[in-house]
Scaffold this active site. Structure first.
Site, PDB file in Angstrom:
ATOM      1  N   VAL A   1       0.809  -1.222   0.000  1.00 54.92           N
ATOM      2  CA  VAL A   1       0.000   0.000   0.000  1.00 54.92           C
ATOM      3  C   VAL A   1       0.840   1.270   0.000  1.00 54.92           C
ATOM      4  O   VAL A   1       0.312   2.361  -0.230  1.00 54.92           O
ATOM      5  CB  VAL A   1      -0.980   0.034   1.191  1.00 54.92           C
ATOM      6  CG1 VAL A   1      -1.960  -1.117   1.109  1.00 54.92           C
ATOM      7  CG2 VAL A   1      -0.233   0.059   2.523  1.00 54.92           C
TER       8      VAL A   1
ATOM      9  N   ASN B   1      -6.933  -1.185   6.233  1.00 53.90           N
ATOM     10  CA  ASN B   1      -6.490  -1.743   7.505  1.00 53.90           C
ATOM     11  C   ASN B   1      -4.985  -1.959   7.601  1.00 53.90           C
ATOM     12  O   ASN B   1      -4.471  -2.252   8.681  1.00 53.90           O
ATOM     13  CB  ASN B   1      -7.214  -3.075   7.763  1.00 53.90           C
ATOM     14  CG  ASN B   1      -6.801  -3.704   9.065  1.00 53.90           C
ATOM     15  OD1 ASN B   1      -7.072  -3.179  10.141  1.00 53.90           O
ATOM     16  ND2 ASN B   1      -6.106  -4.841   8.991  1.00 53.90           N
TER      17      ASN B   1
ATOM     18  N   TYR C   1       3.260   6.186  15.997  1.00 54.14           N
ATOM     19  CA  TYR C   1       1.975   5.504  15.896  1.00 54.14           C
ATOM     20  C   TYR C   1       0.855   6.461  16.304  1.00 54.14           C
ATOM     21  O   TYR C   1      -0.164   6.578  15.600  1.00 54.14           O
ATOM     22  CB  TYR C   1       1.974   4.268  16.795  1.00 54.14           C
ATOM     23  CG  TYR C   1       0.777   3.367  16.616  1.00 54.14           C
ATOM     24  CD1 TYR C   1       0.588   2.655  15.433  1.00 54.14           C
ATOM     25  CD2 TYR C   1      -0.151   3.193  17.642  1.00 54.14           C
ATOM     26  CE1 TYR C   1      -0.506   1.812  15.273  1.00 54.14           C
ATOM     27  CE2 TYR C   1      -1.244   2.352  17.497  1.00 54.14           C
ATOM     28  CZ  TYR C   1      -1.416   1.663  16.309  1.00 54.14           C
ATOM     29  OH  TYR C   1      -2.504   0.831  16.149  1.00 54.14           O
TER      30      TYR C   1
END
Length: 258
Positions: free
Chosen positions: A67, A93, A162
């Site tokens: 991706v 996801n 994150y």
């Protein structure tokens, strides 16, 4: 009575489908009647999950995809449309959780996380949205995290990039929802808390101290069980949420409340 969660005839694309939450979602889409296109880099794991779904009667298509690479994404989306004719649902996801503070993270680690967690959603959406616009229908579900709105204090679990990347997912979700609502495309985000997955089983679930601490602060007194995110994903992916867009639902047993 209309079954609004019936996805029969719909084509659902799952990016990051080879394990964990993505694999669980692919199974749930198939059980709801959708044709499922599964994308991931690790083709061996991808094919294993696809075989399991197919053996239960599911209509499943797999394609290798990175991706973070535009050409890889374009080729994957083209292959899906060639195989199924269109795309109705996109579950973004694919993601990684890199540990570290702004002091300890390398630039390479930072870039890899931002590319996977944010750029990946951008690229997948870039090539899927035109097909949704053409049919005046689409459901996009982005995986953010509870860590988009909270931080982890323990040194072992601090993940600054994150936090950053998952907060960015929320911004992108709201922006896309605002732009594409006129095309009958809804865009929403889910925010998992602690789920057992490949991402967490070798880190968070290995620490009995962390699990005990998590259970103490979680109102439901436990981490999530496998499949407990599927209900929210299916809600956002079906016509049950026909008038819901730009929203973020945390699925963390109420941990965000404490």
């Amino acid at each position: 009575m209309i079954n609004y969660c019936d996805l029969t005839g719909k084509v659902a694309v799952v990016a990051g489908a080879s394990s964990g939450l993505g694999a669980d979602a692919a199974r749930a889409y198939a059980e709801a009647g959708a044709k499922v296109a599964m994308l991931a880099r690790r083709t061996d794991k991808l094919e294993a999950v696809a075989k399991e779904i197919a053996e239960k009667g599911g209509d499943v298509f797999t394609y290798p995809c990175d991706v973070t690479n535009e050409q890889s994404v374009k080729e994957a989306v083209d292959a899906i449309v060639k195989h199924y004719g269109t795309i109705h649902i996109l579950f973004n996801n694919a993601g990684i959780a890199q540990r570290g503070t702004v002091e300890t993270l390398t630039v390479e680690e930072w870039d890899r996380s931002m590319d996977t967690n944010v750029k990946g959603i951008y690229l997948m959406s870039k090539y899927v949205v035109p097909h949704m616009k053409a049919q005046n229908y689409g459901k996009i579900v982005n995986t953010a995290s509870i860590n988009a709105i909270i931080g982890d204090k323990g040194d072992m679990f601090v993940r600054h990039v994150y936090n950053t990347s998952k907060a960015a997912v929320l911004g992108l979700t709201m922006g896309m929802a605002t732009s594409y609502g006129q095309n009958n495309i809804t865009v929403n985000a889910v925010g998992p808390g602690l789920f057992e997955s490949e991402m967490t089983e070798g880190t968070l679930f290995k620490s009995s101290e962390f699990l005990a601490q998590y259970s103490r602060v979680c109102p439901l007194n436990r981490p999530a069980k496998r499949g407990e995110l599927n209900g929210t994903i299916l809600y956002f992916s079906s016509d049950m949420s026909s008038y819901v867009t730009g929203q973020f639902v945390v699925v963390a047993g109420g941990t965000e409340l404490v």
